[in-house]
Design a protein around this motif. Structure first.
Motif: not given
Length: 143
Positions: A1-6, A65-78, A136-140
């Motif tokens: 499932m993780i690879q499918d989301v990626i 549940q999965i987490l999708v985390a993204f990084v926002v980086r700006r050095h000039d933005d205190s 959700s997924r199912f086990i059958r």
């Protein structure tokens, strides 16, 4: 499932600089902060329901549940105001890719359960925004 989301995010969210799996969020904070737009898909939790078949076979729904985390980086933005403007771009593409999508026919569609931002490390100009996605997924077995 993780690879499918990626794979889905790589195909449908062009502003993300990289999409990969991660074991947990703490590992992101401990290392060197990734570049802006780097996105991580992290397994979070599963919760099973009882078997729904009274006789013959086995069918169990598992909420995922999965987490999708993204990084926002700006050095000039205190104060972080410029970083916040990037959130809309990244989160919008992620939501367009995942909301209402199912990995397999018959599975529940993905839906956004929560989102939260936090600084990533100290004084490095990076913020991580974490979305919790649910499906959700199912086990059958048998009939």
């Amino acid at each position: 499932m993780i690879q499918d989301v990626i794979d889905r995010l790589k195909a449908m969210a062009p502003s993300l600089s990289d999409v990969s799996a991660a074991e947990d969020l703490a590992a992101l904070a401990e290392g060197i902060a990734p570049k802006s737009g780097a996105t991580f898909v992290i397994p979070y939790r599963e919760l099973g329901s009882p078997n729904s078949r009274a006789s013959g076979g086995f069918r169990q729904e598992v909420g995922v549940q999965i987490l999708v985390a993204f990084v926002v980086r700006r050095h000039d933005d205190s104060k972080g105001a410029k970083r916040v403007s990037q959130f809309d771009t990244y989160s919008g593409e992620i939501e367009a890719a995942l909301a209402g999508w199912a990995i397999e026919p018959g599975n529940e569609l993905f839906w956004l359960a929560a989102g939260k931002s936090a600084p990533l490390g100290r004084g490095n100009g990076a913020t991580v925004y974490v979305q919790t996605w649910q499906t959700s997924r199912f086990i059958r077995k048998g009939n």
